[in-house]
Write a protein that holds these residues in place. Structure first.
Motif, mmCIF file in Angstrom:
data_model
loop_
_atom_site.group_PDB
_atom_site.id
_atom_site.type_symbol
_atom_site.label_atom_id
_atom_site.label_comp_id
_atom_site.label_asym_id
_atom_site.label_seq_id
_atom_site.Cartn_x
_atom_site.Cartn_y
_atom_site.Cartn_z
ATOM 1 N N LEU A 115 -20.561 59.954 -6.461
ATOM 2 C CA LEU A 115 -20.686 60.684 -5.191
ATOM 3 C C LEU A 115 -19.352 61.328 -4.794
ATOM 4 O O LEU A 115 -19.317 62.470 -4.327
ATOM 5 N N ALA A 116 -18.258 60.620 -5.007
ATOM 6 C CA ALA A 116 -16.936 61.156 -4.646
ATOM 7 C C ALA A 116 -16.569 62.336 -5.539
ATOM 8 O O ALA A 116 -15.963 63.319 -5.095
ATOM 9 N N PHE A 117 -16.953 62.241 -6.820
ATOM 10 C CA PHE A 117 -16.675 63.324 -7.770
ATOM 11 C C PHE A 117 -17.443 64.585 -7.350
ATOM 12 O O PHE A 117 -16.874 65.681 -7.258
ATOM 13 N N GLU A 118 -18.722 64.431 -7.056
ATOM 14 C CA GLU A 118 -19.530 65.561 -6.591
ATOM 15 C C GLU A 118 -18.947 66.160 -5.313
ATOM 16 O O GLU A 118 -18.952 67.367 -5.100
ATOM 17 N N GLN A 119 -18.456 65.254 -4.470
ATOM 18 C CA GLN A 119 -17.947 65.674 -3.159
ATOM 19 C C GLN A 119 -16.733 66.608 -3.286
ATOM 20 O O GLN A 119 -16.529 67.493 -2.458
ATOM 21 N N ILE A 120 -15.934 66.428 -4.341
ATOM 22 C CA ILE A 120 -14.752 67.293 -4.538
ATOM 23 C C ILE A 120 -15.195 68.755 -4.556
ATOM 24 O O ILE A 120 -14.645 69.612 -3.865
ATOM 25 N N PHE A 121 -16.225 69.039 -5.375
ATOM 26 C CA PHE A 121 -16.643 70.429 -5.599
ATOM 27 C C PHE A 121 -17.451 70.946 -4.415
ATOM 28 O O PHE A 121 -17.324 72.104 -4.016
ATOM 29 N N LYS A 122 -18.281 70.058 -3.863
ATOM 30 C CA LYS A 122 -19.079 70.439 -2.693
ATOM 31 C C LYS A 122 -18.159 70.869 -1.546
ATOM 32 O O LYS A 122 -18.338 71.917 -0.940
ATOM 33 N N ASN A 123 -17.149 70.044 -1.274
ATOM 34 C CA ASN A 123 -16.261 70.346 -0.155
ATOM 35 C C ASN A 123 -15.491 71.636 -0.414
ATOM 36 O O ASN A 123 -15.252 72.428 0.509
ATOM 37 N N ALA A 124 -15.115 71.847 -1.674
ATOM 38 C CA ALA A 124 -14.391 73.083 -2.014
ATOM 39 C C ALA A 124 -15.271 74.302 -1.729
ATOM 40 O O ALA A 124 -14.788 75.327 -1.246
ATOM 41 N N LEU A 125 -16.571 74.179 -2.004
ATOM 42 C CA LEU A 125 -17.479 75.312 -1.818
ATOM 43 C C LEU A 125 -17.625 75.718 -0.353
ATOM 44 O O LEU A 125 -17.920 76.879 -0.053
ATOM 45 N N THR A 126 -17.462 74.761 0.559
ATOM 46 C CA THR A 126 -17.680 75.079 1.983
ATOM 47 C C THR A 126 -16.641 76.052 2.528
ATOM 48 O O THR A 126 -16.857 76.665 3.563
ATOM 49 N N GLY A 127 -15.484 76.143 1.859
ATOM 50 C CA GLY A 127 -14.411 77.000 2.360
ATOM 51 C C GLY A 127 -13.560 76.313 3.422
ATOM 52 O O GLY A 127 -12.598 76.882 3.936
ATOM 53 N N ILE A 128 -13.900 75.071 3.767
ATOM 54 C CA ILE A 128 -13.127 74.317 4.765
ATOM 55 C C ILE A 128 -12.189 73.383 3.988
ATOM 56 O O ILE A 128 -12.602 72.811 2.967
ATOM 57 N N PRO A 129 -10.919 73.252 4.428
ATOM 58 C CA PRO A 129 -9.993 72.420 3.632
ATOM 59 C C PRO A 129 -10.302 70.929 3.701
ATOM 60 O O PRO A 129 -9.869 70.229 4.617
#
Ligand code: NDP
Length: 451
Positions: free
Chosen positions: A105-119
């Motif tokens: 879940l944490a690994f997926e979260q890296i890319f998901k969060n990057a996609l949002t455009g929010i730091p």
């Protein structure tokens, strides 16, 4: 290194972590062409570094149940990657929680969060604690004990957890109260807080709403819309409830919902009244989904056997499918049934609900497919908006937050398509999401040196 060598490297280091390896495998299939194109990323071992948590904290959680017996659980926080912002990701309370599940879940979260455009960087945490059957007092005691340890590892500029399975508004309240008492400060250290004490409007709805906004963007890209579409939804928790609500608002018909015991098929479709019943059943009384079939005429209930080779929910005829319960709930056979039943779009509300074999069936059949890291990113994006409001000391209106959420989901949609096209996979949202997310984090890591 060849693709197989990368996989072998991660396998050797994480031999007994099947969920984590599955998530790494899926991302690697998409980003390998990026590694081939960028010698500097290979030299800096960026993929190897991304698959290694910056920090994995494991701790004991001891608490007293209502009978006065001592209970011992395990708590975790995986601080996976902070290249583009503070660690951000939910807390899950479920007996199936292990380091492997949280690392995936944490690994997926890296890319998901990057996609949002929010730091926001990537993190995830939780416990093997099972909230089912616990009293209100026991839930509070557990949350207090859990935060008693977690508090020393987080703050609003370092690591900002949120909810996930088993952690909703009630738990966030108890966790926040304990953090505030320990640290003697009122900060936005958690998101998903209540309105009136730092929470953001629309955060509760954001994952489900965002999922359906994303699906609407996918359909619009093909000159279509959700209007009149029959939709299968699994789960009956936070994500499922608001996905159903938005499907209804956009003119679609949601005909199913489920929990870990079974599912209901309501051919006539959800209505506002029926959805209110479901919310009250699941959020207040914490009952079983079967009650929905007992309450409304014409609804069929069926048990789900977790050990069976398929889930009959996915064998129903429909236009769109939205798995919103948990990981690996759509396997190869389920995917074949979905294709047979006429499904033209599958967008993931849950994290990694479709197995790799299932994804291949879906893609081979030409079904539009959105991976969770893109389509369910509305939740964490709105958590990011909650953090911004907390930093600024402001509260935005419902309309302001909803407008931003819609813009963010459209932005993610367009980013995925552009990256997929650039790497020769036009229309492949999975490749696009992985590549765009990876590139953003890789460039930040490259700039920040070997650390
Ligand atoms: P909830 O706890 O609110 O609801 C989870 C739902 O899934 C419940 O209906 C639950 O049934 C069912 N479920 C849980 N585990 C299993 C299982 N092992 N087998 C079958 N059914 C199961 O969680 P959320 O709605 O918040 O989360 C659902 C999914 O969405 C998860 O994958 C989560 O990681 C993901 N997600 C959530 C976000 C959020 O903002 N909440 C953001 C992005 C992703 P039961 O009632 O029987 O437990």
């Amino acid at each position: 290194m060849l693709l197989a060598d990368y996989l072998q490297y991660v396998k050797q280091r994480n031999a007994h972590e099947p969920e984590f390896l599955q998530a790494v495998d899926e991302v690697l299939q998409s980003v390998y062409p990026v590694l081939e194109r960028h010698a500097e990323f290979r030299k800096l071992k960026l993929f190897e570094r991304m698959t290694e948590p910056e920090r994995l904290i494991s701790f004991r959680v001891t608490w007293l149940d209502d009978k006065g017996d001592v209970q011992v659980n395990r708590g975790y926080r995986v601080q996976m990657n902070s290249a583009i912002g503070p660690y951000k990701g939910g807390l899950r309370f479920h007996p199936s929680v292990t380091p492997s599940v949280l690392k995936f879940l944490a690994f997926e979260q890296i890319f998901k969060n990057a996609l949002t455009g929010i730091p926001m960087g990537g993190g995830k945490g939780g416990s093997d604690f099972d909230p089912k059957g616990k009293s209100e007092n026991e839930i509070m005691k557990f949350c207090q004990a859990f935060m008693g340890e977690l508090a020393r590892h987080i703050d609003d500029r370092t690591d900002v957890p949120a909810g996930d399975i088993g952690v909703g508004g009630r738990e966030i309240g108890y966790l926040f109260g304990t953090y505030k008492k320990i640290k003697n400060e009122f900060t936005g250290v958690l998101t998903g807080k209540g309105i009136g004490w730092g929470g953001s409007l629309i955060r509760t709805e954001a994952t489900g709403y965002g999922l359906i906004y994303f699906a609407q963007n996918m359909l619009q890209a093909k000159g279509d819309s959700l209007k009149g579409k029959v939709c299968l939804v699994s789960g009956s928790g936070n994500v499922a409830q608001y996905a159903i609500e938005k499907i209804m608002q956009l003119g679609g018909k949601a005909v199913t919902a489920s929990d870990s015991n079974g599912f209901v098929y309501d051919e006539a479709g959800f209505t506002t009244e029926k959805l209110e019943f479901l919310k009250e059943l699941k959020n207040v009384r914490r009952g079983r989904i079967k009650e929905y079939a007992d309450k409304f005429k014409g609804v069929v209930y069926q048990d789900i056997d977790a050990k069976a080779d398929h889930n009959p929910l996915w064998a129903l005829k429909a236009d769109c499918a939205f798995p919103c319960a948990t990981q690996n709930e759509v396997n190869e056979k389920d995917a074949r049934n979905l294709v047979k039943g006429g499904v033209k779009l599958l967008a993931e509300g849950a994290n990694m609900p479709t197995t790799i074999e299932g994804i291949n069936v879906i893609l081979d059949a030409g079904v539009m497919y959105a991976p969770g890291k893109a389509s369910n990113a509305g939740g964490v994006a709105t958590s990011g908006l909650e953090m911004t409001q907390n930093y600024m000391g402001q509260n935005w209106t419902r309309e302001e937050v909803d407008d931003k959420l819609q813009d963010i989901m459209k932005g993610i949609h367009d980013t995925c398509l552009a990256a997929a096209k650039e790497y020769g996979k036009p229309g492949n949202y999975m490749a696009g999401a992985n590549i765009a997310g990876f590139l953003k984090v890789a460039r930040a890591m490259q700039a920040q040196g070997v650390i």
